[in-house]
Design a protein around this motif. Structure first.
Motif, mmCIF file in Angstrom:
data_model
loop_
_atom_site.group_PDB
_atom_site.id
_atom_site.type_symbol
_atom_site.label_atom_id
_atom_site.label_comp_id
_atom_site.label_asym_id
_atom_site.label_seq_id
_atom_site.Cartn_x
_atom_site.Cartn_y
_atom_site.Cartn_z
ATOM 1 N N LYS A 1 111.496 53.179 -18.349
ATOM 2 C CA LYS A 1 111.760 52.518 -19.632
ATOM 3 C C LYS A 1 110.760 51.386 -19.913
ATOM 4 C CE LYS A 1 116.703 53.618 -19.814
ATOM 5 N NZ LYS A 1 116.695 54.558 -18.677
ATOM 6 N N LEU A 2 109.521 51.600 -19.503
ATOM 7 C CA LEU A 2 108.494 50.587 -19.701
ATOM 8 C C LEU A 2 107.805 50.754 -21.048
ATOM 9 C CD1 LEU A 2 106.680 50.399 -16.231
ATOM 10 C CD2 LEU A 2 108.341 48.793 -17.194
ATOM 11 N N ALA A 3 107.521 49.621 -21.686
ATOM 12 C CA ALA A 3 106.638 49.622 -22.846
ATOM 13 C C ALA A 3 105.198 49.605 -22.384
ATOM 14 C CB ALA A 3 106.911 48.417 -23.733
ATOM 15 N N GLU A 4 104.926 48.860 -21.298
ATOM 16 C CA GLU A 4 103.564 48.808 -20.779
ATOM 17 C C GLU A 4 103.571 48.265 -19.360
ATOM 18 O OE1 GLU A 4 99.020 47.422 -21.943
ATOM 19 O OE2 GLU A 4 100.707 46.555 -23.038
ATOM 20 N N GLU A 5 102.593 48.726 -18.588
ATOM 21 C CA GLU A 5 102.326 48.224 -17.240
ATOM 22 C C GLU A 5 100.856 47.850 -17.158
ATOM 23 O OE1 GLU A 5 102.736 49.631 -12.548
ATOM 24 O OE2 GLU A 5 103.188 51.041 -14.171
ATOM 25 N N VAL A 6 100.602 46.670 -16.590
ATOM 26 C CA VAL A 6 99.240 46.218 -16.354
ATOM 27 C C VAL A 6 99.135 45.809 -14.898
ATOM 28 C CG1 VAL A 6 98.986 45.440 -18.748
ATOM 29 C CG2 VAL A 6 99.704 43.810 -16.982
ATOM 30 N N GLY A 7 97.916 45.718 -14.384
ATOM 31 C CA GLY A 7 97.805 45.405 -12.966
ATOM 32 C C GLY A 7 96.528 44.678 -12.602
ATOM 33 N N PHE A 8 96.630 43.888 -11.529
ATOM 34 C CA PHE A 8 95.476 43.266 -10.896
ATOM 35 C C PHE A 8 95.134 44.097 -9.659
ATOM 36 C CE2 PHE A 8 97.733 39.860 -13.103
ATOM 37 C CZ PHE A 8 96.706 39.261 -13.827
ATOM 38 N N PHE A 9 93.940 44.650 -9.610
ATOM 39 C CA PHE A 9 93.522 45.571 -8.555
ATOM 40 C C PHE A 9 92.649 44.821 -7.553
ATOM 41 C CE2 PHE A 9 95.043 48.164 -11.861
ATOM 42 C CZ PHE A 9 95.381 49.399 -11.334
ATOM 43 N N VAL A 10 93.053 44.917 -6.281
ATOM 44 C CA VAL A 10 92.441 44.096 -5.242
ATOM 45 C C VAL A 10 91.965 44.983 -4.083
ATOM 46 C CG1 VAL A 10 92.736 42.077 -3.763
ATOM 47 C CG2 VAL A 10 94.119 42.298 -5.852
ATOM 48 N N PRO A 11 90.706 45.403 -4.065
ATOM 49 C CA PRO A 11 90.194 46.140 -2.903
ATOM 50 C C PRO A 11 90.190 45.247 -1.657
ATOM 51 C CG PRO A 11 88.739 46.391 -4.803
ATOM 52 C CD PRO A 11 89.705 45.287 -5.133
ATOM 53 N N LEU A 12 90.529 45.843 -0.520
ATOM 54 C CA LEU A 12 90.557 45.143 0.757
ATOM 55 C C LEU A 12 89.547 45.793 1.705
ATOM 56 C CD1 LEU A 12 94.420 44.713 1.203
ATOM 57 C CD2 LEU A 12 92.774 43.011 0.385
ATOM 58 N N PRO A 13 89.330 45.212 2.877
ATOM 59 C CA PRO A 13 88.387 45.828 3.821
ATOM 60 C C PRO A 13 88.733 47.274 4.126
ATOM 61 C CG PRO A 13 88.949 43.617 4.525
ATOM 62 C CD PRO A 13 89.856 43.928 3.369
ATOM 63 N N GLY A 14 87.715 48.048 4.459
ATOM 64 C CA GLY A 14 87.935 49.470 4.693
ATOM 65 C C GLY A 14 88.193 50.167 3.378
ATOM 66 N N LYS A 15 89.213 51.007 3.355
ATOM 67 C CA LYS A 15 89.551 51.737 2.130
ATOM 68 C C LYS A 15 90.916 51.347 1.584
ATOM 69 C CE LYS A 15 86.563 55.653 3.104
ATOM 70 N NZ LYS A 15 86.404 57.121 3.100
ATOM 71 N N ASP A 16 91.464 50.239 2.060
ATOM 72 C CA ASP A 16 92.765 49.771 1.599
ATOM 73 C C ASP A 16 92.635 49.001 0.288
ATOM 74 O OD1 ASP A 16 93.737 50.871 3.899
ATOM 75 O OD2 ASP A 16 94.103 48.963 4.922
ATOM 76 N N ALA A 17 93.758 48.858 -0.416
ATOM 77 C CA ALA A 17 93.783 48.104 -1.665
ATOM 78 C C ALA A 17 95.206 47.641 -1.935
ATOM 79 C CB ALA A 17 93.280 48.966 -2.823
ATOM 80 N N LEU A 18 95.309 46.619 -2.768
ATOM 81 C CA LEU A 18 96.599 46.141 -3.266
ATOM 82 C C LEU A 18 96.565 46.160 -4.785
ATOM 83 C CD1 LEU A 18 97.243 42.925 -1.098
ATOM 84 C CD2 LEU A 18 98.318 45.146 -0.826
ATOM 85 N N VAL A 19 97.735 46.365 -5.384
ATOM 86 C CA VAL A 19 97.859 46.234 -6.832
ATOM 87 C C VAL A 19 99.081 45.374 -7.135
ATOM 88 C CG1 VAL A 19 98.164 47.389 -9.044
ATOM 89 C CG2 VAL A 19 96.805 48.488 -7.252
ATOM 90 N N LEU A 20 98.848 44.299 -7.866
ATOM 91 C CA LEU A 20 99.931 43.464 -8.376
ATOM 92 C C LEU A 20 100.173 43.886 -9.812
ATOM 93 C CD1 LEU A 20 100.330 39.605 -7.966
ATOM 94 C CD2 LEU A 20 100.775 40.745 -10.143
ATOM 95 N N SER A 21 101.309 44.542 -10.052
ATOM 96 C CA SER A 21 101.624 45.076 -11.376
ATOM 97 C C SER A 21 102.579 44.151 -12.116
ATOM 98 C CB SER A 21 102.280 46.455 -11.262
ATOM 99 O OG SER A 21 101.386 47.408 -10.742
ATOM 100 N N LEU A 22 102.314 43.972 -13.405
ATOM 101 C CA LEU A 22 103.224 43.269 -14.307
ATOM 102 C C LEU A 22 103.740 44.277 -15.320
ATOM 103 C CD1 LEU A 22 101.185 40.001 -15.031
ATOM 104 C CD2 LEU A 22 102.834 40.431 -13.189
ATOM 105 N N MET A 23 105.032 44.215 -15.604
ATOM 106 C CA MET A 23 105.662 45.226 -16.440
ATOM 107 C C MET A 23 106.461 44.594 -17.571
ATOM 108 S SD MET A 23 107.101 47.586 -13.327
ATOM 109 C CE MET A 23 105.989 48.466 -12.227
ATOM 110 N N ARG A 24 106.391 45.232 -18.733
ATOM 111 C CA ARG A 24 107.229 44.832 -19.857
ATOM 112 C C ARG A 24 108.047 46.043 -20.280
ATOM 113 N NH1 ARG A 24 104.701 40.921 -24.288
ATOM 114 N NH2 ARG A 24 106.939 40.672 -24.535
ATOM 115 N N LEU A 25 109.356 45.851 -20.384
ATOM 116 C CA LEU A 25 110.256 46.911 -20.796
ATOM 117 C C LEU A 25 110.148 47.154 -22.292
ATOM 118 C CD1 LEU A 25 113.363 45.777 -18.705
ATOM 119 C CD2 LEU A 25 111.757 47.628 -18.158
ATOM 120 N N ARG A 26 110.687 48.293 -22.729
ATOM 121 C CA ARG A 26 110.582 48.658 -24.148
ATOM 122 C C ARG A 26 111.179 47.591 -25.054
ATOM 123 N NH1 ARG A 26 112.688 54.788 -22.967
ATOM 124 N NH2 ARG A 26 110.817 55.503 -21.850
ATOM 125 N N ALA A 27 112.248 46.951 -24.596
ATOM 126 C CA ALA A 27 112.885 45.924 -25.416
ATOM 127 C C ALA A 27 111.967 44.722 -25.627
ATOM 128 C CB ALA A 27 114.189 45.469 -24.765
#
Length: 270
Positions: A120-146
Motif C-alpha cells: 500500500k505504498l505511494a512511493e519508496e525511496v532509498g539511500f544506497f550504500v556500497p560496502l567492501p567486497g560485494k555487500d551493500a546496504l539500503v536505507l529505504s524511506l516509505m510513504r503510504l498511499r494516504a
C-alpha cells in the motif's frame, strides 16, 4: 517542516553518537528522527544485501502486521525481483527513487500485483550504500498511499542529504554483520554466490542460459522491448524465448510464471 540550525545539529549529533552504540535500534531511531526533521515519511527499513542471498534486516519501523508483509514475505523470495535489491547488488550509490530504478513494466508486472501492491505504498525511496567486497546496504524511506508520494522539493532535499546519510550508515556498518542469522536462504548450505545471479532459482528446470535471463527480466517487470535492449537481441527473438519458456514450464501467462517462481521459492525454504 522548518528546522532550526541548532535542532539540526543536535539531531545530527545524536545520529553520530548512535553509530557507536551496540545494536541497530538506537542508530535507526536516531537517523529516522533526524531525517523526519527535514522530510515527512511513514516508515523506514534498512536491509543488507549480499548477492542473491536472503537479505538481513538491520532496522525497521513497522508494526508486527506490517512487518509480515514488508519483511517476512519480502525475505521469503520477492526480494529477488525488487528493483532496490537489483540496484544495490549492482553497487549503485546515492539517493534513488523507485520510479528511477523500476523496469518499464514494473507497475503492471505480476510481482507488483501479487506482492508489491500489498505494501500500500505511494512511493519508496532509498539511500544506497556500497560496502567492501560485494555487500551493500539500503536505507529505504516509505510513504503510504494516504500520505502521497514525495514531492519534488522533498526528493531534492533527500538527494542533497545523501552524502551525509551514506557516511553515517557506513560509520554504523563498515561491513555487513557477520553473525546475521538470515544471510543465506533457509534450507541451503551453499556459500553465498560470488556474483549476482537471480536466475539461479531456475537451475532445476530445463531452461537454457538465455531463457533463464529472459525469465528473470520478465519477472522483474521488463517489457519485450526492454528485454531485447538488455540482452542485445531483437524483440522477435525475445518473443520466441518466451514461447519456449511457457511451453517448457507448461504455463500460459506471466501470472503462471510468477506462480511457478513462488512454488520454487517455497520449495527452497520449506
Amino acid at each position: 517542516m522548518a528546522v532550526s540550525r541548532s535542532d539540526d545539529y543536535n539531531g545530527l549529533g545524536a545520529v553520530i553518537a548512535a553509530t557507536r552504540e551496540a545494536g541497530s535500534d538506537h542508530f535507526g531511531r536516531a537517523i529516522v528522527g533526524w531525517l523526519r526533521g527535514h522530510v515527512g515519511f511513514d516508515h523506514c527499513v534498512i536491509f543488507g544485501y549480499r548477492g542473491a542471498a536472503r537479505p538481513p534486516l538491520l532496522f525497521e519501523t513497522f508494526s508486527p502486521a506490517e512487518s509480515h508483509v514488508f519483511v517476512a514475505l519480502y525475505q521469503d523470495g520477492p526480494y529477488l525481483l525488487d528493483p532496490f535489491h537489483h540496484a544495490a547488488v549492482e553497487r549503485k550509490e546515492g539517493f534513488w527513487r523507485m520510479r528511477e530504478l523500476a523496469p518499464d513494466r514494473f507497475y503492471a508486472s505480476e510481482y507488483y500485483r501479487s506482492y508489491y501492491s500489498q505494501t500500500k505504498l505511494a512511493e519508496e525511496v532509498g539511500f544506497f550504500v556500497p560496502l567492501p567486497g560485494k555487500d551493500a546496504l539500503v536505507l529505504s524511506l516509505m510513504r503510504l498511499r494516504a500520505s502521497g508520494s514525495f514531492g519534488t522539493a522533498d526528493a531534492r532535499l533527500l538527494r542533497d542529504m545523501a552524502p551525509a546519510v551514506i557516511g553515517l550508515v557506513r560509520l554504523r556498518w563498515p561491513n555487513l554483520p557477520a553473525d546475521e542469522p538470515a544471510t543465506t536462504p533457509r534450507g541451503e548450505a551453499a556459500a553465498v554466490p560470488s556474483e549476482f545471479d537471480r536466475a539461479h532459482i531456475w537451475k532445476s528446470l530445463s531452461l537454457t542460459s538465455r531463457e533463464k535471463q529472459v525469465v528473470d527480466l520478465v519477472l522483474q517487470g521488463h517489457s519485450t522491448e526492454s528485454i531485447a535492449r538488455a540482452l542485445r537481441i531483437v524483440p522477435g527473438t525475445v518473443k520466441v524465448h518466451r514461447r519456449n519458456i511457457y511451453r517448457k514450464l507448461k504455463i500460459k501467462s506471466q501470472a503462471g510464471l510468477f506462480a511457478r517462481f513462488v512454488e520454487i521459492i517455497d520449495a527452497q525454504i520449506g
